[in-house]
Design an enzyme around this catalytic site. Structure first.
Site, mmCIF file in Angstrom:
data_model
loop_
_atom_site.group_PDB
_atom_site.id
_atom_site.type_symbol
_atom_site.label_atom_id
_atom_site.label_comp_id
_atom_site.label_asym_id
_atom_site.label_seq_id
_atom_site.Cartn_x
_atom_site.Cartn_y
_atom_site.Cartn_z
ATOM 1 N N GLY A 131 -4.964 -5.095 7.021
ATOM 2 C CA GLY A 131 -6.235 -4.392 7.162
ATOM 3 C C GLY A 131 -7.124 -4.966 8.248
ATOM 4 O O GLY A 131 -7.765 -4.234 9.003
ATOM 5 N N ARG A 173 -12.921 -8.526 -1.276
ATOM 6 C CA ARG A 173 -12.380 -8.236 0.057
ATOM 7 C C ARG A 173 -11.947 -6.757 0.111
ATOM 8 O O ARG A 173 -11.290 -6.260 -0.789
ATOM 9 C CB ARG A 173 -11.188 -9.146 0.344
ATOM 10 C CG ARG A 173 -10.516 -8.906 1.703
ATOM 11 C CD ARG A 173 -9.225 -8.146 1.550
ATOM 12 N NE ARG A 173 -8.585 -7.820 2.827
ATOM 13 C CZ ARG A 173 -7.643 -6.898 2.943
ATOM 14 N NH1 ARG A 173 -7.225 -6.227 1.912
ATOM 15 N NH2 ARG A 173 -7.117 -6.628 4.119
ATOM 16 N N THR A 208 0.792 -1.231 0.000
ATOM 17 C CA THR A 208 0.000 0.000 0.000
ATOM 18 C C THR A 208 0.828 1.286 0.000
ATOM 19 O O THR A 208 1.899 1.322 0.591
ATOM 20 C CB THR A 208 -0.850 -0.031 1.292
ATOM 21 O OG1 THR A 208 -1.687 -1.164 1.227
ATOM 22 C CG2 THR A 208 -1.673 1.217 1.481
ATOM 23 N N GLY A 264 -0.631 -1.838 6.170
ATOM 24 C CA GLY A 264 -0.417 -3.074 6.920
ATOM 25 C C GLY A 264 -1.623 -3.995 6.832
ATOM 26 O O GLY A 264 -2.446 -3.874 5.921
ATOM 27 N N GLY A 277 -10.054 -3.925 2.666
ATOM 28 C CA GLY A 277 -9.295 -3.738 3.905
ATOM 29 C C GLY A 277 -9.538 -2.366 4.498
ATOM 30 O O GLY A 277 -10.605 -1.765 4.326
ATOM 31 N N ASP A 278 -8.518 -1.865 5.175
ATOM 32 C CA ASP A 278 -8.646 -0.588 5.883
ATOM 33 C C ASP A 278 -8.471 0.635 4.995
ATOM 34 O O ASP A 278 -8.930 1.730 5.341
ATOM 35 C CB ASP A 278 -7.573 -0.522 6.973
ATOM 36 C CG ASP A 278 -6.178 -0.661 6.357
ATOM 37 O OD1 ASP A 278 -5.890 -1.742 5.799
ATOM 38 O OD2 ASP A 278 -5.409 0.307 6.385
HETATM 39 N N1 ASP Z 1 -3.818 -2.213 4.344
HETATM 40 C C1 ASP Z 1 -3.969 -2.885 3.096
HETATM 41 C C2 ASP Z 1 -5.157 -3.795 3.141
HETATM 42 O O1 ASP Z 1 -5.364 -4.456 4.140
HETATM 43 C C3 ASP Z 1 -2.802 -3.690 2.679
HETATM 44 C C4 ASP Z 1 -1.461 -3.191 3.092
HETATM 45 O O2 ASP Z 1 -1.261 -2.052 3.496
HETATM 46 O O3 ASP Z 1 -0.550 -3.999 2.975
HETATM 47 O O4 ASP Z 1 -5.858 -3.869 2.160
#
Ligand code: ASP
Length: 294
Positions: free
Chosen positions: A215, A189, A161, A213, A191-192
Site C-alpha cells: 500500500g 494503519r 488482498t 500489493g 493502506g491503499d
Molecule cells: N494493499 C494492501 C495494503 O497495503 C495489502 C496487499 O494488497 O497486500 O493494505
C-alpha cells in the site's frame, strides 16, 4: 439499448503461492467469480456482482480479507474495503474496522451516504446500524494466522488482498477491493485498498481496476488511476503492465492489478511472483483460473 455482454474478474492478491496453496487459491477465486457471475446473468448490477464475489473471498481464509486476514501487531484482524460505481463515480469505503464480517458490504452501503469513508469505531457502528453481520473481533482470526502471529513466522505464502471488477448488461462497470492490510501492521494503519484512485477505480467511460500489493508504494503512484489513464490508449493487458512498470520505476514494492474496459476486454499484471486470478464471460463454459500471468 442493446444489452452488453457481462464480464467479471477477481484477484486473490499479489503474493507468492506455495505449491500446497495453489488449489485453494484457484478454488476460492473460482467460487467468487461464480457468485458474481450468477448476479450478472440475472441482470444484476456490476456493484452487486462485485459485492457478491468479494463476500465469498472474505469468508475464505486462503485470502487476506475478512475471516482469516493477516493480524496486526496486536494480534487483531483490522480490515479495509472500498467499492466504486463507474456509472456515477459513487464510492464507499471503511478502514481499520474490526468485527465486521463483510467490510465490502459496509463499503457498498456507504456508496449511498455522505460521508463515504468511515474508519474504526464509526465504521463498525455504521455496519451495526445498517443491520450488517457483525461479530466479535476474535471470530475473524483464523488458527493459521494466529499461530503465524504468535510465532512471528516468516511465511512464504502470506495471504493477500482480494479484488473484483465487473461489467453488467447495462454497460456499467464497478470495482471493489477488500484487505486485512499487512502482517503485523500497527493498529490504525490504512493502506491503499480503501482509497479511490490507489486501491480501485471505476469509470464507465474508461474502465475499472482493483489493485493489490504494498500500500505504501501503491498510494504515491495512485496505481488504479494510473492504470485507468493508460487504458484510454491501450489494451487492458498493456495498461495493467504499464501501471506496474510505473510503480517499479518510481518506488520499490510488489503490486498487481486487474482491469476491465467498457468493451469487456480484460487485463492484469503483477510483479509479485504470483497472483491468483479468475474471470468469466459468455464465451466460457466455466471460469478461467490462473495463479500467475504467463
Ligand atoms: N494493499 C494492501 C495494503 O497495503 C495489502 C496487499 O494488497 O497486500 O493494505
Amino acid at each position: 439499448m442493446s444489452s452488453v455482454k457481462p464480464v467479471i474478474i477477481v484477484h486473490g492478491g499479489a503474493k507468492t503461492i506455495s505449491e500446497d496453496k495453489v488449489a485453494a487459491n484457484q478454488a476460492g477465486c473460482r467460487s467468487a467469480v461464480e457468485a458474481g457471475w450468477a448476479v450478472l446473468r440475472q441482470g444484476g448490477s456490476a456493484a452487486e456482482a462485485v459485492e457478491a464475489a468479494i463476500r465469498v473471498l472474505e469468508l475464505d481464509q486462503t485470502f487476506n480479507a475478512g475471516f482469516g486476514s493477516t493480524l496486526n501487531r496486536e494480534g487483531e484482524v483490522e480490515v479495509d474495503a472500498a467499492i466504486m460505481n463507474g456509472a456515477t463515480l459513487a464510492w464507499g469505503a471503511v478502514a481499520a474496522v474490526q468485527g465486521v464480517r463483510h467490510p465490502i458490504a459496509a463499503a457498498r452501503k456507504l456508496m449511498e451516504e455522505r460521508p463515504c469513508l468511515l474508519v474504526a469505531r464509526s465504521g463498525e457502528r455504521f455496519a451495526h446500524e445498517q443491520g450488517l453481520e457483525t461479530c466479535t473481533k476474535e471470530a475473524l482470526v483464523s488458527e493459521e494466522q494466529y499461530h503465524e502471529w504468535k510465532e512471528e513466522a516468516e511465511v512464504l505464502d502470506r495471504p493477500n488482498t482480494v479484488g473484483c471488477v465487473a461489467l453488467d448488461v447495462n454497460g456499467n462497470l464497478a470495482a471493489g477491493t477488500s484487505t486485512g492490510g499487512t502482517t503485523g501492521q500497527p493498529q490504525g494503519r490504512v493502506g491503499d485498498s480503501a482509497l479511490v484512485g490507489s486501491g480501485l477505480y471505476a469509470d464507465n467511460q474508461v474502465g475499472a481496476c482493483s489493485t493489490t500489493g504494498d500500500g505504501e508504494s501503491i498510494i504515491p503512484v495512485v496505481l488504479a488511476k494510473t492504470a485507468i489513464d493508460a487504458l484510454r490508449h491501450q489494451h487492458p493487458d498493456e495498461a495493467a503492465q504499464l501501471a506496474i512498470e510505473t510503480l517499479v520505476s518510481r518506488v520499490e514494492g510488489e503490486a498487481g492489478c486487474i482491469l476491465l474496459d467498457p468493451q469487456g476486454r480484460i487485463g492484469w499484471a503483477h510483479n509479485s511472483q504470483d497472483m491468483a486470478v479468475a474471470y468469466m464471460n459468455e464465451d466460457l463454459e466455466q471460469p478461467a483460473t490462473f495463479t500467475r500471468k504467463k
